[in-house]
Design an enzyme around this catalytic site. Structure first.
Site, short mmCIF file in Angstrom:
data_model
loop_
_atom_site.label_atom_id
_atom_site.label_comp_id
_atom_site.label_asym_id
_atom_site.label_seq_id
_atom_site.Cartn_x
_atom_site.Cartn_y
_atom_site.Cartn_z
CD1 TRP A 132 -0.04 -1.41 3.17
CD2 TRP A 132 0.58 0.73 3.28
NE1 TRP A 132 0.75 -1.27 4.29
CE2 TRP A 132 1.13 0.04 4.39
CE3 TRP A 132 0.81 2.10 3.16
CZ2 TRP A 132 1.91 0.69 5.35
CZ3 TRP A 132 1.60 2.74 4.11
CH2 TRP A 132 2.13 2.03 5.19
CG ASN A 133 5.10 1.28 0.69
OD1 ASN A 133 4.72 0.33 0.02
ND2 ASN A 133 6.38 1.57 0.83
CG HIS A 157 -2.82 -3.04 -4.90
ND1 HIS A 157 -2.02 -2.46 -3.93
CD2 HIS A 157 -2.31 -2.65 -6.08
CE1 HIS A 157 -1.09 -1.74 -4.52
NE2 HIS A 157 -1.24 -1.84 -5.82
CB ALA A 158 -2.23 -3.59 0.44
N GLY A 208 6.23 -6.65 0.75
CA GLY A 208 5.53 -6.44 2.02
C GLY A 208 6.41 -6.78 3.20
CB SER A 209 5.51 -7.46 6.67
OG SER A 209 4.66 -8.61 6.57
CD GLU A 230 10.96 -3.87 -1.96
OE1 GLU A 230 10.96 -3.01 -1.04
OE2 GLU A 230 10.48 -3.67 -3.09
CG LEU A 231 10.56 -10.06 2.31
CD1 LEU A 231 11.06 -11.32 3.01
CD2 LEU A 231 9.08 -10.15 2.00
CB CYS A 264 10.35 -0.14 0.04
SG CYS A 264 8.65 -0.59 -0.37
#
Length: 460
Positions: A132-133, A157-158, A208-209, A230-231, A264
């Protein structure tokens, strides 16, 4: 009744948008339609796919005035920054420009008896799970090259940016990309994991996380579906004694605070040579004290609310714990700080790596600043992290930056820059920041598989 996904606006806590999540059966059918459409899509000339993707990108750009307002409502970014179309177009356009060369056959050799070469073959169906960022820019990183390479794409999507995938799909469909080739899907977590485990996809890209990445890996365990992850990040900046102090402060503090720190590759910890430390802190505090925290719909707002109250709660907890352990908070609470999503941006000094604010991902408008005696200490501290996405080095000496960069455990080394994604370079991380790589030629390699040809012309 099915699961309803709700986007809660951080502006006022109201429900901004909601959509019904697909049932497991409907989700499975969407993946099957994508699989059925993939061969004919891949058979189209590459230039046709490139042109359609470029047109889809332009169609998103035509929606930008609406997009800017939606982003403010969904995740709190101030309207004054104008959305994401510049980066969206830069990334997608670059991948379109390099596509033919990146996807060309690799000639190994040919003579009178044999011809040898390697082709790049699309994986098939690609699932893109976007955050979402930066919801448009992060999505296009994979959507554009995946489609150009001949894959079909499902975009999930988030929930925080619920309308982004819907809008992207509508734009791409409007220019002629078939609906089954690029689908926006509303999925809950359980259905997503089930589809991955059932081999509905041939490649999954997740941004994401760290926890989300672990969930993806567990879902894909034992089925050999490729993953690009990509975390998290805890990206450092290092300011050396020969740095341009003004540029370093302005860039690193912007990298720490822009988008309410929800980047990120945002700067989350800064190490400054002892000769510049006091001046750096003084200038940094002056910048942040001048920020206007407030409603992202207001033209004079520099920093809007964090996207969700639970994100703000984590940042507040890290700050409070650090202060209780001896850190100094330099920014007085702003009157707009409501104890909820609206959070005072903060600079901390007298911090140590025993504090969570210097170890755990904050993903908010807070940065810790430490004094260092030289390169060895700075490198040790930069590497004292379980993350490794980017590192920002500030010096006038490019060879020194290269030497230090070689010793820093990270995916990207910046010199005199921060918080930027160059689409000509591979976007990648190490340690708990992820694996694989997006954008650049390597992005195409990760969205295709190699297929070797050994064609013998004679049998004697």
């Amino acid at each position: 009744m099915g699961h309803i996904l709700k986007c809660i606006s951080p502006i006022d806590g109201s429900v901004f948008a909601e959509r019904d999540a697909l049932s497991p059966e409907a989700a499975r059918q969407a993946a099957e339609r994508a699989r059925s459409a993939q061969a004919s899509w891949a058979a189209r000339p590459i230039q046709e796919r490139i042109d359609l993707v470029r047109s889809g990108i332009a169609a998103v750009g035509a929606m930008n005035d609406e997009v800017v307002l939606e982003l403010a409502h969904m995740m709190g970014r101030p309207v004054r920054y104008g959305g994401e179309f510049g980066g969206f177009e830069e990334r997608g356009g670059h991948m379109a420009t390099i596509a033919e060369e990146a996807l060309a056959d690799i000639a190994v050799g040919e003579d009178a008896t044999v011809k040898r070469y390697i082709k790049r073959i699309p994986h098939g169906v690609v699932l893109v799970v976007a955050p979402w960022n930066y919801p448009y820019m992060t999505a296009i990183n994979t959507v554009a090259p995946a489609l150009i390479a001949g894959n079909t794409v499902l975009l999930k999507h988030a929930t925080q940016t619920l309308l982004v995938g819907e809008r992207m799909a509508r734009a791409f469909h409007s220019v002629g990309v078939p609906e089954d080739v690029f689908q926006n899907v509303f999925l809950d977590h359980d259905t997503t994991s089930s589809l991955i485990a059932d081999r509905a996809f041939d490649f999954v890209n997740f941004t994401g996380s760290v926890g989300g990445g672990r969930t993806m890996e567990k879902a894909a365990a034992g089925i050999f579906t490729g993953l690009g992850l990509e975390l998290g990040g805890k990206d450092p900046g290092y300011v050396m004694e020969d740095a341009d102090l003004g540029a370093a402060v302005a860039t690193l503090i912007d990298g720490a605070m822009f988008n309410s720190g929800q980047c990120c590759c945002g700067i989350e910890r800064i190490y400054v040579h002892e000769s510049l430390y006091e001046a750096f802190v003084e200038k940094a505090v002056a910048i942040v004290e001048g920020y206007k925290l407030g409603n992202p719909l207001a033209a004079d707002t520099d920093i809007g609310p964090m996207a969700n109250i639970r994100f703000a709660k984590e940042v507040r907890a890290q700050i409070d714990e650090a202060v209780a352990a001896g850190a100094r908070a330099h920014i007085t609470q702003k009157p707009e700080d409501d104890g909820g999503t609206y959070l005072t941006p903060q600079i901390l000094t007298q911090v140590t790596h025993d504090m969570r604010v210097m170890r755990d991902e904050s993903f908010g408008p807070v940065v810790g600043i430490m004094k260092v005696a030289g390169d060895d200490e700075a490198i040790r501290l930069m590497n004292d992290s379980r993350f490794g996405l980017t590192a920002s080095l500030w010096t006038a000496d490019i060879e020194r930056a290269q030497r230090i960069g070689d010793r820093v455990e990270t995916g990207t080394v910046f010199m005199n820059r921060a918080d930027y994604l160059d689409p000509g370079l591979c976007w990648t991380g190490c340690k708990e920041s992820g694996r694989g790589g997006g954008l650049s030629v390597i992005g195409y390699h990760n969205l295709t598989r190699p297929k070797s040809y050994y064609l013998k012309k004679v049998t004697k």
